[in-house]
Write an enzyme that holds these catalytic residues in place. Structure first.
Site, PDB file in Angstrom:
ATOM      1  N   SER A 148       0.833  -1.204   0.000  1.00  0.00           N
ATOM      2  CA  SER A 148       0.000   0.000   0.000  1.00  0.00           C
ATOM      3  C   SER A 148       0.872   1.260   0.000  1.00  0.00           C
ATOM      4  O   SER A 148       1.706   1.430  -0.878  1.00  0.00           O
ATOM      5  CB  SER A 148      -0.960  -0.036   1.190  1.00  0.00           C
ATOM      6  OG  SER A 148      -2.022   0.873   1.024  1.00  0.00           O
ATOM      7  N   ASP A 278      -9.546  -6.077  -4.545  1.00  0.00           N
ATOM      8  CA  ASP A 278      -9.097  -4.891  -3.795  1.00  0.00           C
ATOM      9  C   ASP A 278     -10.065  -3.726  -4.033  1.00  0.00           C
ATOM     10  O   ASP A 278     -10.265  -3.294  -5.164  1.00  0.00           O
ATOM     11  CB  ASP A 278      -7.691  -4.495  -4.259  1.00  0.00           C
ATOM     12  CG  ASP A 278      -7.023  -3.469  -3.346  1.00  0.00           C
ATOM     13  OD1 ASP A 278      -7.751  -2.743  -2.643  1.00  0.00           O
ATOM     14  OD2 ASP A 278      -5.784  -3.405  -3.350  1.00  0.00           O
ATOM     15  N   HIS A 306      -7.567  -5.828  -0.268  1.00  0.00           N
ATOM     16  CA  HIS A 306      -6.383  -4.981  -0.148  1.00  0.00           C
ATOM     17  C   HIS A 306      -5.405  -5.489   0.903  1.00  0.00           C
ATOM     18  O   HIS A 306      -4.196  -5.317   0.760  1.00  0.00           O
ATOM     19  CB  HIS A 306      -6.820  -3.552   0.203  1.00  0.00           C
ATOM     20  CG  HIS A 306      -5.696  -2.563   0.210  1.00  0.00           C
ATOM     21  ND1 HIS A 306      -4.998  -2.220  -0.933  1.00  0.00           N
ATOM     22  CD2 HIS A 306      -5.153  -1.829   1.218  1.00  0.00           C
ATOM     23  CE1 HIS A 306      -4.062  -1.333  -0.624  1.00  0.00           C
ATOM     24  NE2 HIS A 306      -4.122  -1.081   0.667  1.00  0.00           N
TER      25      HIS A 306
END
Length: 337
Positions: A148, A278, A306
């Site tokens: 991320s 995601d 995610h």
């Protein structure tokens, strides 16, 4: 029953009752303490040791296991509002003889937080480079992993400091434009258009908002008790002001597409892992990276959101190990040629 035996049972019962009552009290009254105990226990169980490193007046907090050897060390960069312990679920499935380093990102957990610091993606990459130099991790090129926000930083780091990085794993990285807006990006656009950034989905302040965030980030539906949700919120609330400042920094024009702006400079062999479902950062970002980085290895995980690290830790660990083994085999073939 003999009085001595009766006394022994009373004492034994009392001894057991104290930790049980303490556990129940912590669960009901101080759930955040239970969260901290949980991470402390798993660090010890997995052999991860916490240390601090200083660069001038700046302090980095990190955990590590193993020592540098013939195989590359692995440095792991966590995502927005997380901390070094988020990697424990993957560490569990990695060999104990690998040298692993998990660092708290700038401003997070035990690493220094300063209003004067540069929390842009490039600013964070510079800080991580300072950390790497502090612990002399770059005596030999290392394998860099980021997820991320940490994936955004990892990609920029690999582009800016190519001599440090021998290979790279990006897990659902931020910093890319996508052909399809995710659920989160749509929410973010609506907030920006209405000029109302009061309730950012990734910064919960109630158990209900925490439950919503978990649903947004994860395809797998975890049944989390209300008290645990409260504990997760209690741990975060003191930091929410910082998280808000950081979030606005990394979605600003300076950082929003940092990885995209630097990906053509990435020369290290790169692996991309992404959850197909995601809802935070759309999986189409994987094809963006694949088109820009030569010989980029892309793995799309079905039925995964995610939070790849939490949802599919064993698979993620195996993919990283297989990638490293492949690179090692290629290196050996080149030497023999």
């Amino acid at each position: 029953m003999d009085l001595d035996v009766l006394n022994m049972f009373v004492i034994a019962g009392g001894t057991l009752a104290i930790p049980i009552l303490a556990f129940v009290a912590s669960f009901l009254l101080w759930p955040s303490a239970l969260i901290r105990i949980y991470y402390w226990y798993w660090r010890r169980a997995l052999g991860m040791q916490v240390r601090y490193a200083n660069y001038d007046d700046y302090q980095f907090c990190y955990s590590y296991r193993g020592r540098p050897g013939y195989r590359p060390s692995i440095l792991m960069l966590h995502g927005f509002s997380a901390h070094k312990d988020m990697w424990l679920s993957i560490v569990k499935f990695l060999p104990k003889n690998l040298h692993l380093v998990c660092v708290d990102m700038p401003g997070h957990e035990g690493t220094t937080r300063s209003d004067l610091d540069d929390y842009s993606i490039s600013g964070q990459a510079k800080r991580i480079h300072q950390f790497v130099e502090c612990i002399k991790l770059n005596r030999r090129p290392f394998h860099l992993v980021g997820t991320s926000m940490g994936g955004n930083v990892a990609g920029v780091y690999a582009a800016q400091y190519p001599e440090d990085v021998c290979s790279l794993t990006l897990i659902c990285p931020a910093g890319l434009p996508s052909t399809t807006d995710s659920k989160f990006i749509k929410q973010l656009r609506e907030m920006q258009e209405s000029k109302c950034m009061d309730r950012i989905p990734l910064i919960p302040s109630t158990p209900e908002e925490m439950a919503d965030m978990l649903k947004l980030c994860s395809y797998v539906r975890f049944k989390v008790p209300q008290q645990i949700l409260q504990g997760l919120v209690d741990v975060r609330i003191p930091h929410n002001e910082f998280y808000r400042k950081l979030f606005l920094e990394i979605v600003d024009e300076k950082s929003r597409h940092s990885l995209h702006e630097n990906m053509s400079k990435i020369k290290a062999p790169t692996q991309v892992i992404w959850g197909k479902q995601d809802q935070v950062l759309d999986v189409s970002g994987a094809s963006v990276l694949a088109s820009a980085i030569p010989d980029c290895h892309v793995y799309i995980l079905e039925n995964c959101g995610h939070t790849v690290v939490v949802e599919r830790p064993r698979k993620t660990a195996n993919l990283i190990l297989e990638f490293l083994a492949l690179l090692h085999s290629i290196d050996n073939n080149k030497k023999q040629a």
